[in-house]
Design a protein around this motif. Structure first.
Motif, PDB file in Angstrom:
ATOM      1  N   GLN A  68     -14.196 -52.526  54.210  1.00 22.81           N
ATOM      2  CA  GLN A  68     -12.737 -52.594  54.174  1.00 22.81           C
ATOM      3  C   GLN A  68     -12.130 -53.103  55.480  1.00 22.81           C
ATOM      4  O   GLN A  68     -10.911 -53.227  55.584  1.00 22.81           O
ATOM      5  CB  GLN A  68     -12.159 -51.203  53.871  1.00 22.81           C
TER       6      GLN A  68
ATOM      7  N   LEU B 154     -11.892 -45.682  57.117  1.00 22.79           N
ATOM      8  CA  LEU B 154     -12.237 -46.764  56.204  1.00 22.79           C
ATOM      9  C   LEU B 154     -13.739 -47.003  56.201  1.00 22.79           C
ATOM     10  O   LEU B 154     -14.435 -46.727  57.178  1.00 22.79           O
ATOM     11  CB  LEU B 154     -11.533 -48.060  56.624  1.00 22.79           C
TER      12      LEU B 154
ATOM     13  N   GLU C 282      -9.880 -56.311  55.299  1.00 20.10           N
ATOM     14  CA  GLU C 282      -8.635 -55.993  54.592  1.00 20.10           C
ATOM     15  C   GLU C 282      -7.701 -55.197  55.501  1.00 20.10           C
ATOM     16  O   GLU C 282      -6.494 -55.438  55.540  1.00 20.10           O
ATOM     17  CB  GLU C 282      -8.947 -55.203  53.326  1.00 20.10           C
TER      18      GLU C 282
END
Length: 327
Positions: A232, A228, A235
């Motif tokens: 991110q 990632l 999230e």
């Protein structure tokens, strides 16, 4: 020929009790119990044991180590693993180590009967009737095993998502005042900055909050594992928290006959100290039934803590829900 001497190895009194109840009532076998892998090896070395029922997650010597020790000592006897660790990799490993079969906890009596009969460990016509087990068990011990099953369900999901093997601990269950909770969390933090995600839950009057705690150094490692980008991370943590918390609560709810409704996960503190997290949430966590589960990922320097913080009022309701297991 059907076996007549059986050893059950599991560090949970509830798990041993559930297995005893699931064994065919008409099976005329002598059944012994031990709570540790080392005890199991010592008893088997003495001779006479014809079948071993084995748990995987134990503190002194786990089930994997027992299987390896039996193989190293060239001790040949059928071993049926019964575990809450239902990861595909766990099943593969125990079969590779020589186990006869793997069953998930809590064991299903009919499935167990069919397995024993298919391997001629019992007479196929042996009555399935439930065995009696009248030893009462304390709430904390029973609830820890219920959590153990939920923990295993969550680990299996996480393993599939991340493509890793998740190492499972023995869950800790304690009633804690907020000061004791703070000390426990500070010990887990080891002085590092943390990020915590919280998600409330309620069902049949049983309520609490789940808290997933990440060490900041490990957030970066987790993001790299999942390939990632930096933006991110939050999230990822929210998604991971929702997956783990939902799976664990679902595994618990199924055993106590409730359905939990869950709130939206929220970040309590980002790169904050435990003292700051406690200060922000002191009123909500005044006194709590605290369940601590520390997950770690094999082959990676990554671990994180899942805390289930049940309200004080929930303890009586949980006790009533668990009474059929306790008695």
């Amino acid at each position: 020929m059907p076996v007549t001497s059986v050893l059950i190895c599991d560090d949970s009194s509830l798990a041993r009790k559930q297995l005893l109840r699931a064994l065919p009532g008409g099976w005329n076998a002598e059944i012994e119990q031990v709570s540790d892998g080392r005890e199991a090896i010592e008893r088997i070395q003495q001779g006479g044991i014809e079948l071993l029922f084995l748990d995987l997650t134990m503190e002194e010597m786990d089930g994997f180590q027992v299987l390896q020790a039996l193989d190293a000592q060239e001790i040949r006897l059928p071993v049926i693993v019964i575990s809450a660790d239902i990861q595909d990799e766990a099943v593969r490993r125990v079969l590779d180590y020589g186990a006869l079969a793997f069953l998930k906890k809590p064991v299903d009596a009919e499935q167990l009967h069919q397995l024993l009969a298919s391997h001629r460990l019992i007479d196929p016509h042996t009555a399935l009737a439930e065995r009696s087990s009248d030893q009462p068990l304390p709430f904390r011990e029973v609830f820890a095993e219920v959590v153990n099953v939920g923990m295993g369900r969550a680990a299996a999901l996480l393993a599939r998502v991340l493509g890793v093997y998740v190492q499972l601990p023995i869950p800790n269950v304690n009633m804690l005042e907020v000061g004791e909770l703070q000390m426990a969390l500070e010990d887990a933090a080891r002085g590092e900055k943390l990020t915590a995600v919280c998600q409330g839950y309620i069902g049949s009057g049983i309520a609490g909050e789940a808290l997933l705690i990440f060490h900041d150094s490990e957030v970066d490692d987790m993001a790299r594992l999942m390939q990632l980008q930096r933006y991110q991370e939050m999230e990822m943590l929210l998604d991971l928290s929702s997956l783990l918390i939902s799976a664990c609560l679902s595994g618990i709810a199924e055993q106590i006959g409730v359905v939990f409704s869950q709130g939206h996960p929220q970040v309590l503190g980002q790169r904050a100290s435990i003292s700051e997290l406690i200060h922000l949430n002191r009123q909500r966590w005044n006194k709590t039934l605290a369940v601590e589960i520390s997950y770690s990922l094999e082959g990676h320097d990554i671990h994180f803590d899942l805390l289930l913080l049940f309200t004080e009022d929930s303890v009586g309701l949980l006790s009533r829900k668990l009474s059929y297991l306790m008695n």
